[in-house]
Design an enzyme around this catalytic site. Structure first.
Site, PDB file in Angstrom:
ATOM      1  NE  ARG A 122      -4.211  -1.822   1.818  1.00 33.13           N
ATOM      2  CZ  ARG A 122      -5.359  -1.934   2.251  1.00 33.13           C
ATOM      3  NH1 ARG A 122      -5.649  -1.122   3.360  1.00 33.13           N
ATOM      4  NH2 ARG A 122      -6.404  -2.695   1.828  1.00 33.13           N
ATOM      5  CD  GLN A 127      -2.709   5.701  -4.605  1.00 29.03           C
ATOM      6  OE1 GLN A 127      -3.119   6.346  -5.552  1.00 29.03           O
ATOM      7  NE2 GLN A 127      -2.819   6.166  -3.497  1.00 29.03           N
ATOM      8  CG  ASP A 130      -4.586  -1.958  -3.642  1.00 25.52           C
ATOM      9  OD1 ASP A 130      -4.821  -3.259  -3.425  1.00 25.52           O
ATOM     10  OD2 ASP A 130      -4.841  -1.209  -2.717  1.00 25.52           O
ATOM     11  CB  SER A 133      -7.884  -1.339  -3.133  1.00 18.08           C
ATOM     12  OG  SER A 133      -7.406  -0.927  -2.088  1.00 18.08           O
ATOM     13  CE1 TYR A 226      -5.655  -4.647   5.015  1.00 14.20           C
ATOM     14  CE2 TYR A 226      -3.266  -4.722   4.803  1.00 14.20           C
ATOM     15  CZ  TYR A 226      -4.416  -5.038   4.347  1.00 14.20           C
ATOM     16  OH  TYR A 226      -4.612  -5.292   2.847  1.00 14.20           O
TER      17      TYR A 226
END
Length: 378
Positions: A122, A127, A130, A133, A226
């Protein structure tokens, strides 16, 4: 020789996604590679073989991967597929090594390098890669719709000739990508929304979506975006603060999960029994055990006054768009692996290093010079 990338048909019974879509294929071919796709690979997601213009269609998975330099999948590959790959090839997809020891063994025995999509770090430059996500966003969108379909009441306020109906109260627990998308969807549908997370920094995000944030006074932030496990004292504090919101909710969506770990318990049986008649819980953490006491992964159960829905592999239910987003994640990753049509596997790159799967399937990097089996497991 031109690099060959192979895509196969997913074999798990509930999996409808595919690792490449026709629009993404066109962009992939611009990288100077050739592509082989197993016949029928995209059919469950609504993509016919004929739509894959520019790719060769292979009669079987074995035919597709036999000479491939990179094989892309959605779900963890079957050991038989790995056995059909040529030594030194790369497997790119979800691996979930702790739950697939046979796959890890096959990777090691056949000298296949594995890059796990669930281990994308992350960081800002990752991004676009990912996949957790991108798929979570779709699951979060779907959850309020699924819950609304099982409610004996409507979500928005409605005024009729014989009076008004109040808006339903929706509580979302766990404000990661899925939770925030669930809040946004429920709000658009007209519900009164509240959100909860053990990470206080999510409060502003919840409020920006028109939701009230449930304050508990507990901060459980951890590395990687997290949350850490709560202590017994913290758990009691959170439970006391949440019980009233749970009892008042018409619909609850729970989303708390950390890859590779059992989902945390957010709602216990006594809280479920205290909910209103006809209330619904959608437990999006079913794949990792569930957030709710009484959840049966993959099933719908009634506990006291409450219906608990525990759908598995929710993104697969939105296969067309889930495939489209996942294919874009893979394309972004291939941008790190391919340069002018040739393989460029930089094991020192922080993204590649984080995704590498070790020969024993454990977290961490391989020893220097070990090319086979690279990445971290979920």
């Amino acid at each position: 020789m031109t690099m060959l990338i192979a895509i196969v048909k997913e074999t798990e019974p509930d999996e409808r996604r595919v690792a490449i879509t026709p629009p993404t294929l066109a962009k992939l071919l611009r990288l100077g590679v050739t592509v082989a796709i197993e016949t029928g690979a995209g059919q469950a997601a609504g993509f016919a073989d004929a739509a894959y213009q520019g790719a060769s269609i292979a009669a079987s998975a074995a035919d597709a991967v036999r000479e491939a330099d990179i094989v892309m999948t959605v779900r963890p590959a079957a050991p038989t597929l790995v056995a059909a790959m040529k030594p030194g090839a790369i497997l790119l997809g979800f691996v979930e090594a702790p739950d697939h020891a046979d796959l890890v063994s096959a990777l090691r025995e056949n000298r296949i390098t594995a890059l796990a999509m669930e281990k994308v770090p992350r960081i800002s430059r990752a991004q676009a890669i990912d996949a957790l996500s991108s798929q979570a966003a779709l699951a979060g969108y779907y959850a309020p719709l699924l819950g609304a379909a099982h409610l004996p009441r409507i979500l928005p306020m409605m005024t009729t000739a014989v009076g008004s109906l109040r808006a339903a109260r929706v509580l979302v627990m766990g404000l990661g990508v899925a939770g925030l998308q669930a809040l946004a969807t429920a709000h658009r549908l007209g519900a009164v929304t509240s959100g909860y997370d053990v990470r206080p920094e999510t409060a502003e995000q919840a409020r920006s979506l028109g939701a009230k944030f449930v304050e508990t006074g507990v901060d459980a932030r951890a590395e990687g975006g997290y949350a850490r496990p709560l202590t017994d004292v913290e758990h009691a504090t959170v439970r006391e603060a949440l019980t009233r919101y749970i009892a008042e909710a018409d619909l609850i969506v729970t989303t708390a999960a950390v890859p590779g770990r059992k989902a945390p318990r957010l709602i216990d049986r006594s809280q479920v029994l205290a909910m209103k008649p006809g209330s619904v819980i959608v437990d999006l953490a079913a794949d990792s055990g569930g957030n709710v006491e009484g959840t049966l992964p993959g099933e719908t159960v009634i506990v006291g006054p409450t219906t608990i829905l525990a759908p598995r592999n929710v993104p697969s239910r939105l296969a067309e768009h889930a495939s489209e987003l996942y294919a874009r994640n893979l394309l972004a990753m291939l941008g790190l692996l391919i340069e002018q049509g040739s393989l460029k596997l930089d094991m020192a790159d922080e993204i590649v290093s984080a995704m590498r799967v070790r020969p024993d399937g454990a977290d961490g990097d391989t020893t220097p010079g070990s090319a086979a089996l690279t990445g971290e497991a979920a």
